[in-house]
Design an enzyme around this catalytic site. Structure first.
Site, PDB file in Angstrom:
ATOM      1  N   HIS A 266       0.853  -1.191   0.000  1.00 37.99           N
ATOM      2  CA  HIS A 266       0.000   0.000   0.000  1.00 37.99           C
ATOM      3  C   HIS A 266       0.884   1.234   0.000  1.00 37.99           C
ATOM      4  O   HIS A 266       1.908   1.254   0.671  1.00 37.99           O
ATOM      5  CB  HIS A 266      -0.912   0.009   1.236  1.00 37.99           C
ATOM      6  CG  HIS A 266      -2.108   0.872   1.055  1.00 37.99           C
ATOM      7  ND1 HIS A 266      -2.063   2.226   1.220  1.00 37.99           N
ATOM      8  CD2 HIS A 266      -3.376   0.567   0.689  1.00 37.99           C
ATOM      9  CE1 HIS A 266      -3.252   2.722   0.975  1.00 37.99           C
ATOM     10  NE2 HIS A 266      -4.071   1.745   0.643  1.00 37.99           N
ATOM     11  N   ASP A 322      -7.796  -5.529   0.405  1.00 38.00           N
ATOM     12  CA  ASP A 322      -8.295  -6.478  -0.595  1.00 38.00           C
ATOM     13  C   ASP A 322      -7.885  -7.921  -0.313  1.00 38.00           C
ATOM     14  O   ASP A 322      -8.386  -8.838  -0.963  1.00 38.00           O
ATOM     15  CB  ASP A 322      -7.794  -6.071  -1.986  1.00 38.00           C
ATOM     16  CG  ASP A 322      -8.396  -4.748  -2.413  1.00 38.00           C
ATOM     17  OD1 ASP A 322      -9.606  -4.589  -2.240  1.00 38.00           O
ATOM     18  OD2 ASP A 322      -7.653  -3.874  -2.879  1.00 38.00           O
TER      19      ASP A 322
HETATM   20  N1  COA Z   1       4.020  -7.777  -4.065  1.00 36.72           N
HETATM   21  C1  COA Z   1       5.368  -7.788  -4.144  1.00 36.72           C
HETATM   22  N2  COA Z   1       6.127  -6.690  -4.008  1.00 36.72           N
HETATM   23  C2  COA Z   1       5.495  -5.536  -3.782  1.00 36.72           C
HETATM   24  C3  COA Z   1       4.106  -5.438  -3.678  1.00 36.72           C
HETATM   25  C4  COA Z   1       3.360  -6.622  -3.829  1.00 36.72           C
HETATM   26  N3  COA Z   1       2.039  -6.616  -3.769  1.00 36.72           N
HETATM   27  N4  COA Z   1       3.756  -4.163  -3.456  1.00 36.72           N
HETATM   28  C5  COA Z   1       4.882  -3.469  -3.420  1.00 36.72           C
HETATM   29  N5  COA Z   1       5.950  -4.283  -3.619  1.00 36.72           N
HETATM   30  C6  COA Z   1       7.361  -3.901  -3.660  1.00 36.72           C
HETATM   31  C7  COA Z   1       7.675  -3.331  -5.031  1.00 36.72           C
HETATM   32  O1  COA Z   1       8.087  -4.326  -5.943  1.00 36.72           O
HETATM   33  C8  COA Z   1       8.747  -2.333  -4.714  1.00 36.72           C
HETATM   34  O2  COA Z   1       9.959  -3.060  -4.518  1.00 36.72           O
HETATM   35  P1  COA Z   1      11.371  -2.445  -5.051  1.00 36.72           P
HETATM   36  O3  COA Z   1      11.549  -1.197  -4.229  1.00 36.72           O
HETATM   37  O4  COA Z   1      12.358  -3.512  -4.762  1.00 36.72           O
HETATM   38  O5  COA Z   1      11.175  -2.145  -6.508  1.00 36.72           O
HETATM   39  C9  COA Z   1       8.341  -1.794  -3.330  1.00 36.72           C
HETATM   40  O6  COA Z   1       7.555  -2.828  -2.741  1.00 36.72           O
HETATM   41  C10 COA Z   1       7.517  -0.517  -3.430  1.00 36.72           C
HETATM   42  O7  COA Z   1       6.375  -0.800  -4.250  1.00 36.72           O
HETATM   43  P2  COA Z   1       5.705   0.204  -5.276  1.00 36.72           P
HETATM   44  O8  COA Z   1       5.010  -0.566  -6.354  1.00 36.72           O
HETATM   45  O9  COA Z   1       6.698   1.242  -5.695  1.00 36.72           O
HETATM   46  O10 COA Z   1       4.632   0.875  -4.320  1.00 36.72           O
HETATM   47  P3  COA Z   1       3.464   1.841  -4.766  1.00 36.72           P
HETATM   48  O11 COA Z   1       3.170   2.681  -3.597  1.00 36.72           O
HETATM   49  O12 COA Z   1       3.757   2.544  -6.055  1.00 36.72           O
HETATM   50  O13 COA Z   1       2.248   0.849  -5.086  1.00 36.72           O
HETATM   51  C11 COA Z   1       0.481  -0.640  -4.744  1.00 36.72           C
HETATM   52  C12 COA Z   1       1.282   0.515  -4.147  1.00 36.72           C
HETATM   53  C13 COA Z   1      -0.747  -0.871  -3.880  1.00 36.72           C
HETATM   54  C14 COA Z   1       0.001  -0.256  -6.151  1.00 36.72           C
HETATM   55  C15 COA Z   1       1.359  -1.903  -4.779  1.00 36.72           C
HETATM   56  O14 COA Z   1       1.719  -2.272  -3.473  1.00 36.72           O
HETATM   57  C16 COA Z   1       0.686  -3.052  -5.497  1.00 36.72           C
HETATM   58  O15 COA Z   1       0.721  -3.118  -6.733  1.00 36.72           O
HETATM   59  N6  COA Z   1       0.043  -3.980  -4.737  1.00 36.72           N
HETATM   60  C17 COA Z   1      -0.683  -5.089  -5.343  1.00 36.72           C
HETATM   61  C18 COA Z   1      -2.027  -4.625  -5.843  1.00 36.72           C
HETATM   62  C19 COA Z   1      -2.998  -4.372  -4.717  1.00 36.72           C
HETATM   63  O16 COA Z   1      -3.174  -5.192  -3.842  1.00 36.72           O
HETATM   64  N7  COA Z   1      -3.668  -3.209  -4.790  1.00 36.72           N
HETATM   65  C20 COA Z   1      -4.676  -2.838  -3.816  1.00 36.72           C
HETATM   66  C21 COA Z   1      -4.234  -1.695  -2.985  1.00 36.72           C
HETATM   67  S1  COA Z   1      -5.396  -1.379  -1.673  1.00 36.72           S
END
Ligand code: COA
Length: 386
Positions: A266, A322
């Protein structure tokens, strides 16, 4: 200021007094009330009014709002006709976006949003909020029957919001415990600061678009798997894993391929999402209610949470809202592709609260960009191009 921040991380897009997150401590509060207390004691109807008006209502105010919601559940025949013309194979969120947008055709009023005192026109602002919040549940439940070739089940006015939704979906009065749990799910999903869909609502609202257009923009934004669409993916993911014993190998392969684990991570929380904590307890309570019977999805989810925490905790990646909501919805018998629309039903309250709040000091969103394209150049007729 000319720094570009991808995803606008940490960039305030508005001032708001609707909800608050402390992502380090796992705190979420609506209008100052911790989510744990609202989940325990409030109802969706009360929470929606709290979000819209800013205060917990007294009994007469809540009764009046509840009556308004009950009396606004029916949708016009023509909207059902629009829905019947949509392909049954379409995703429920695409249907919902279309159907909510169509409400604007039947309840016009864009002229009431212009003028310096428009924000005080509660007759319109509150009236439209009620119309949309009440009808969201009806639209989602109607679609379940329409897409399967049946007539929709008409809403009832003698049931609560949660009970009536379950009734419209399943055609029978729900088990009171399930209805209470579902009501709690609606409370948990009703609001969550300036996430992508709420931001979309605010951007649309800042142009003085009508509330149906505002909510339609938000529904479209919630659809994506990085936002509300994740709950659907979580169940698909757990089904793909199959059983707790297979979690470790599956996780190794996913992380090695740099794939995301649905329902985890998140932007705001660096600990387990407080809503996931409550939802997990609800899943456990439901299992107890059913004499310990629970699908393998839950065991698999617990094993995946444990395995993932050993690998992802250092990045602050834990289950979000979720992760367990999908399991609960699956156990309540909702089709997987309806999970995100059910999320949208609840979130309409938050979107409309933000829309109303913003109208007071509205200024159109018009950010800038960092241009990375060509400098000025001369147009060449097509015959001169090589
Ligand atoms: N699974 C594996 N790794 C994850 C992850 C996940 N669900 N969410 C974040 N990470 C990792 C990323 O790969 C990144 O690692 P790195 O620094 O080595 O590249 C780090 O954590 C930061 O993630 P990032 O994608 O930059 O965070 P964000 O703030 O841009 O994105 C979300 C937030 C919610 C979009 C992201 O966590 C995600 O895609 N989660 C899965 C989808 C989901 O459940 N969405 C519902 C949100 S309520």
């Amino acid at each position: 200021m000319n720094e570009y921040v991808p995803g606008l991380e940490g960039v305030p897009a508005t001032k708001s007094n609707i909800s608050f997150i402390d992502g380090e401590k796992g705190v979420l509060a609506y209008r100052g009330y911790p989510i744990e207390q609202l989940a325990e004691h409030s109802t969706f109807e009360e929470t929606a009014l709290l979000l819209l008006d800013g205060q917990l209502p007294v009994a007469a105010e809540l009764a009046a709002f509840d009556a308004e919601l009950r009396n606004n559940r029916r949708v016009k025949y023509n909207i059902a006709a629009i829905m019947k013309s949509l392909p049954a194979t379409g995703h429920p969120m695409e249907m919902l976006q279309t159907a909510v947008a169509s409400l604007g055709m039947f309840y016009p009023g864009s002229e009431r949003l212009t003028g310096p005192n428009a924000w005080q026109d509660l007759d319109y602002i509150h009236g439209m909020s009620v119309k949309i919040i009440a009808r969201m549940a009806t639209l989602v439940a109607m679609w379940e029957h329409i897409r399967n070739g049946y007539d929709p089940i008409a809403p009832r006015t003698d049931l609560t919001y949660a009970q009536n939704f379950l009734y419209m979906m399943n055609g029978r009065e729900p088990d009171p415990l399930i209805a209470k749990m579902f009501d709690t799910c609606l409370v948990l999903h009703a609001e969550h600061t300036i996430n992508a869909s709420t931001f979309a609502a605010l951007v649309a609202g800042s142009t003085l678009a009508t509330p149906s257009a505002v909510v339609a923009s938000a529904v479209g934004t919630l659809f994506g798997p990085l936002h509300g669409g994740a709950n659907e993916r979580v169940v698909e993911m757990l089904e793909e894993i199959g059983s707790p014993e297979k979690v470790k190998l599956w996780l190794d392969a996913k992380l090695a391929a740099k794939e995301k684990i649905w329902g985890m991570g998140h932007r705001e929380y660096k600990v387990k999402d407080p809503r996931a904590v409550i939802l997990q307890r609800l899943v456990e309570k439901l299992a107890e209610h059913r004499g310990g019977k629970m699908s393998r999805l839950f065991d698999t989810a617990l094993a995946l949470e444990e395995a993932a925490s050993a690998r992802l905790a250092e990045k602050g990646v834990y289950p979000n809202v979720d992760y367990y909501s999908g399991i609960l919805y699956a156990e309540m018998g909702f089709p997987t592709d309806q999970f995100t629309s059910i999320f949208a039903v609840a979130r309409a309250a938050g979107w409309l609260a933000h829309w109303r709040e913003q109208l007071r000091y509205n200024r159109i969103f018009r950010p800038t960009q960092m241009y990375t394209g060509e400098g000025l150049r001369h147009y060449q007729p097509i015959t001169d191009r090589q």
